[in-house]
Design an enzyme around this catalytic site. Structure first.
Site, short mmCIF file in Angstrom:
data_model
loop_
_atom_site.label_atom_id
_atom_site.label_comp_id
_atom_site.label_asym_id
_atom_site.label_seq_id
_atom_site.Cartn_x
_atom_site.Cartn_y
_atom_site.Cartn_z
CE LYS A 222 10.57 -17.93 4.86
NZ LYS A 222 10.00 -16.60 4.71
NE ARG A 223 15.04 -17.26 14.89
CZ ARG A 223 15.36 -16.68 16.04
NH1 ARG A 223 16.07 -15.57 16.03
NH2 ARG A 223 14.99 -17.22 17.18
CE LYS B 93 9.42 -16.80 10.52
NZ LYS B 93 9.12 -15.58 9.74
CB THR C 175 11.88 -7.99 5.07
OG1 THR C 175 12.42 -8.75 6.16
CG2 THR C 175 10.93 -6.94 5.60
CE LYS D 230 16.17 -8.40 3.79
NZ LYS D 230 16.29 -9.05 5.11
C1 26Q Z 1 9.33 -10.71 22.92
C2 26Q Z 1 9.32 -10.90 24.31
C3 26Q Z 1 10.41 -11.49 24.93
C4 26Q Z 1 11.51 -11.87 24.16
C5 26Q Z 1 11.51 -11.68 22.81
C6 26Q Z 1 10.42 -11.10 22.18
C7 26Q Z 1 10.43 -10.90 20.71
C8 26Q Z 1 11.59 -10.57 20.04
C9 26Q Z 1 11.62 -10.42 18.68
C10 26Q Z 1 9.27 -11.07 19.96
C11 26Q Z 1 9.31 -10.89 18.60
C12 26Q Z 1 10.47 -10.57 17.92
C13 26Q Z 1 10.57 -10.41 16.48
C14 26Q Z 1 9.56 -10.47 15.65
C15 26Q Z 1 9.75 -10.34 14.20
O1 26Q Z 1 10.86 -10.36 13.72
N1 26Q Z 1 8.66 -10.19 13.44
C16 26Q Z 1 8.77 -10.05 12.01
O2 26Q Z 1 8.85 -8.66 11.72
C17 26Q Z 1 9.12 -8.44 10.35
C18 26Q Z 1 9.31 -6.95 10.15
O3 26Q Z 1 8.10 -6.29 10.24
C19 26Q Z 1 8.01 -9.00 9.48
O4 26Q Z 1 8.37 -8.85 8.14
C20 26Q Z 1 7.77 -10.47 9.80
O5 26Q Z 1 6.63 -10.94 9.11
C21 26Q Z 1 7.58 -10.66 11.29
O6 26Q Z 1 7.49 -12.03 11.61
#
Ligand code: 26Q
Length: 777
Positions: free
Chosen positions: A510-511, A516, A618, A622
């Site tokens: 995961k990231r 986490k 998610t 998987k």
């Molecule tokens: C916001 C502002 C500026 C630049 C980037 C962003 C940004 C980009 C991507 C902020 C958040 C994200 C991604 C968030 C993310 O992946 N959240 C995850 O979403 C999944 C799907 O719903 C969940 O299963 C995870 O728990 C959640 O961490």
């Protein structure tokens, strides 16, 4: 779909001949991929245009997302078309192994969960014939490619994913739209990616916008021999979709990011209005009767004021435009963490999208008249989540516990005023990519038992439960072992590390983020390492702890954690005293394609965020679907996973949300450190030289025990959960010794995964939010 594989092979050969002047035998993997992709695009083109026509006059939904993590498309497209095996066989007859396409890089136009969810949703919508299309951005550079240097530090490299071409999209210049900014007007050029359903003739569309200049060359400057200035406009326009922001957790108020978001919003809404007019005429008052729009987090939230602007431009009043926008949009929230919520400074925003700011302020005034305790604008800052709750039909979280937290905490005041707007839509994953494609062996075993095509109807997987017997467990265990062997080969190739398929595979992929708690995982491994050396774990089953994670390039603490894990790995893997018991590997460049190898091989799925922090997860789904047991907290979708599979079939540990909230005010991490000598010894390796580290691990140490300007000590409660975590981890290790009993738990997970099909999720969105029905094809 009735496809002729011989034709596809012939067309592939023809493409190779005419574009590259190479034969099938001599083509590089990239050339083969281009040609095969083009051949498949030809083969599906009739169905694609038919599907578009069928949708034309139906009520439709649109998913607007800044990210789509679609991964590698060639295998999944052939798989969904039902011709993967036949094409492999045909190519094999010609001496070409389609496995060479493993070299093709992923389409990584997303960071992680949110982007992958968008991709799974499109697959599910098309497969279940729900009329949903996607809008997104075609970044020139996707998520960076990651490697580790000799120090174990993350190194990022640009992901130039189209450098060999992009066979899976068509450029549709005729549908180009103009986007106006005060300092320039740019073009948004659409690229259409077909979304190929499984077991259906339906084909959907993902439309990705790419920014280009109106006038690529300033001939005035060119004639003055000022060649750099002559290209200014081109570069400034193309900059907007140059790169995906690699941040997925902390919000950044960057000017270019506003521009990206506005291009996504404006281009998509202009496109929808164009198609609306061609289908229903110029009267836009019925827009919301025909279109529903889902906002994937607040990244596309400027779509709300942009739709209103476009409607008012056509002469509609503010109030009418507001009412239409309110009916059209719904918003999905993906995080409860304050630092991730988008809050744009109005001045910054005004310098980029002045008209949008005016509309947001008018909306805010309307809101404050109706509900003085609520706000969108505060301290000269626009809160995009509040905007999305106010001017929308529904707001949803992505797992039960997360949706509850939204009502109790994040949007408490809003929930009191608009309780009927709040919903839950527990996430899901597409069983096609995440079982059918990545684990054909397990798919075959299941299909032998439940018969028919359960990948189209995952509910049927539940029929396995009463059928699980010793023979099936043995077959399952044999498959798991095979998937481990296959993963070992991949890890050997990419990391140069030799793994033993007889080991337990304990994975956390995961990231990388503090919440986490990858650091909790590795600290427990350090503890286990010391205990093994002391002979205190005589029955410990050999285990490989596998990590895969990218850190945001600017997230120093996450990068320090990566370095620390890599150095622990080096220490442990070079210690002959534990060589037959313990292995640690951190794979480089974890992405969709790597996930497809790792997940089927996993025995234990680490999902260890403190309760109340992971919206859903998610990856956990998987791993469950591929028969790993969850070692996890009662957080996000883990709660529902344990509910479905039964607590006895998971390893649940740690404090609950309520317990954490109760512990927070008086939490004293150092008390636990002082009390627990084993944990103390593990934590001390951050600073005492046992694990060769650098100054950055000092900082981790202090953040855990002393706190920082930002947070009190141990903000994510690693020490609080440590004891129960280690207990659960060692219990899982012990239980693995009974191969039949453990295999039964794994199979119970497989058989209980039906709820986590994104087909179920997307059906709920269609019925309960968009109010649309599947189309008959
Ligand atoms: C916001 C502002 C500026 C630049 C980037 C962003 C940004 C980009 C991507 C902020 C958040 C994200 C991604 C968030 C993310 O992946 N959240 C995850 O979403 C999944 C799907 O719903 C969940 O299963 C995870 O728990 C959640 O961490």
């Amino acid at each position: 779909m009735n496809l002729n594989c011989h034709n596809i092979l012939r067309w592939t050969e023809a493409q190779l001949k005419y574009t590259y002047d190479v034969s099938l035998e001599d083509a590089t993997p990239q050339e083969l991929h281009e040609a095969l992709g083009q051949a498949v695009m030809m083969a599906i083109s009739d169905n694609w245009s038919k599907a578009k026509k069928t949708r034309l006059h139906q009520r439709k939904a649109y998913y607007i997302s800044a990210e789509y993590l679609i991964g590698r498309l060639v295998y999944s497209n052939l798989f969904n078309l039902g011709i993967l095996d036949e094409m492999k066989a045909l190519f094999a007859q010609r001496g070409v192994d389609l496995a060479v396409l493993e070299d093709i890089e992923d389409d990584a136009l997303g960071n992680g969960g949110l982007g992958r969810l968008a991709a799974c949703f499109l697959d599910s919508a098309v497969t279940t014939n729900i009329p949903l299309s996607g809008y997104g951005l075609r970044y020139k550079f996707g998520l960076f490619k990651q490697s580790f240097d000799a120090n174990g530090s993350q190194v990022e490299k640009a992901d130039d994913w189209t450098k060999f071409g992009d066979p899976w999209s068509y450029r549709r210049y005729n549908h180009t739209v103009k986007i106006r900014f005060p300092e320039h007007t740019v073009l948004a050029v659409p690229y259409d990616v077909p979304i190929i359903g499984y077991g259906t003739n339906n084909i959907g569309t993902l439309r990705l916008w790419q920014c280009e200049a109106e006038n690529e060359l300033d001939f005035g400057a060119f004639n003055d021999q000022d060649y750099l200035r002559a290209l200014d406009a081109k570069n400034k326009a193309e900059d907007i979709t140059r790169v995906l922001y690699p941040n997925d957790s902390t919000w950044e108020g960057k000017r270019l990011r506003i521009k990206q978001q506005y291009v996504l919003s404006s281009a998509s809404l202009q496109d929808m209005i164009r198609t609306y007019k061609s289908a229903y005429g110029n009267d836009l008052r019925h827009f919301a009767d025909h279109y529903a729009v889902q906002l994937n987090d607040t990244h596309p939230a400027m779509s709300i004021p942009e739709l209103m602007r476009l409607l008012m431009e056509e002469g509609m009043s503010f109030d009418d435009a507001f009412a239409i926008a309110q009916k059209t949009f719904s918003y999905t929230n993906h995080t409860v963490m304050g630092e991730a919520l988008e809050k744009w400074p109005l001045d910054l925003m005004r310098s980029v999208v002045p008209e949008i700011v005016d509309i947001i302020c008018r909306i805010d005034q309307k809101l404050k008249c109706e509900h003085p305790n609520l706000f969108i604008v505060k301290d000269n800052t626009a809160h995009m989540a509040n905007l999305s709750v106010y001017v929308g039909s529904y707001v949803n979280g992505v797992a039960e516990i997360h949706s509850q937290i939204l009502k109790d905490d994040c949007f408490k005041d809003w929930y009191q005023v608009y309780p009927e707007r709040f919903q839950n839509k527990t996430n899901g994953i597409t069983p096609r990519r995440w079982l059918g494609l990545c684990n054909p062996e397990l798919t075959e075993l299941i299909s032998e038992k439940v018969g028919g095509d359960f990948l189209r109807d995952l509910d049927r997987i539940g029929e396995l439960k009463p059928l699980i017997d010793d023979e099936m467990v043995k077959k399952f265990n044999a498959i798991k072992r095979l998937k481990k062997e296959q993963l070992c080969a991949v890890v050997k190739k990419h990391e140069g590390v030799e793994l033993n398929p007889d080991f337990i595979f304990d994975v956390q992929v995961k990231r990388l983020h503090e919440y986490k708690r990858q650091l909790l995982n590795i600290l427990s491994v350090v503890d286990i390492y010391f205990r093994l050396k002391e002979g205190r774990l005589p029955d410990f089953r050999p285990t490989v702890y596998l990590f895969g994670a990218k850190s945001a390039p600017g997230y120093a603490r996450a990068k320090a954690i990566i370095r620390y894990i890599n150095r622990v790995a080096k220490l442990i893997n070079n210690d002959p005293a534990v060589a037959d018991k313990l292995k640690v590997v951190f794979v480089q460049n974890y992405n969709c394609s790597y996930a497809e190898h790792i997940i089927p091989a996993a025995d234990i799925s680490e999902q260890i965020s403190p309760a109340g922090t992971e919206a859903s997860g998610t990856g956990n789904m998987k791993l469950m679907l591929n028969g790993a047991v969850t070692l996890g907290t009662l957080d996000g979708a883990n709660v529902e996973i344990a509910q479905e599979a039964g607590m006895d079939n998971e390893y649940i540990f740690g404090h609950t949300v309520e317990e954490i909230n109760a512990a927070r005010p008086n939490y004293y991490a150092r008390g636990i450190y002082d009390y627990n000598a084993d944990l103390r010894r593990a934590i001390n390796t951050l600073v005492d030289g046992t694990v060769p580290t650098d100054g950055d691990q000092q900082e981790l140490f202090h953040a855990l025990l002393d706190g920082t300007n930002w947070h009190k000590a141990d903000h994510y409660f690693l020490l609080l959960d440590y004891e129960s975590y280690l207990e659960a981890k060692l219990r899982a290790n012990r239980d693995y010794g009974d191969r039949m009993a453990f295999g039964r738990k794994c199979l119970m997970n497989v058989a209980s995964a039906a709820k986590f099909s994104s087909d179920r999720t997307i059906r709920q969105y269609a019925e309960e939010i968009w109010h649309i029905k599947p189309i008959e094809y």
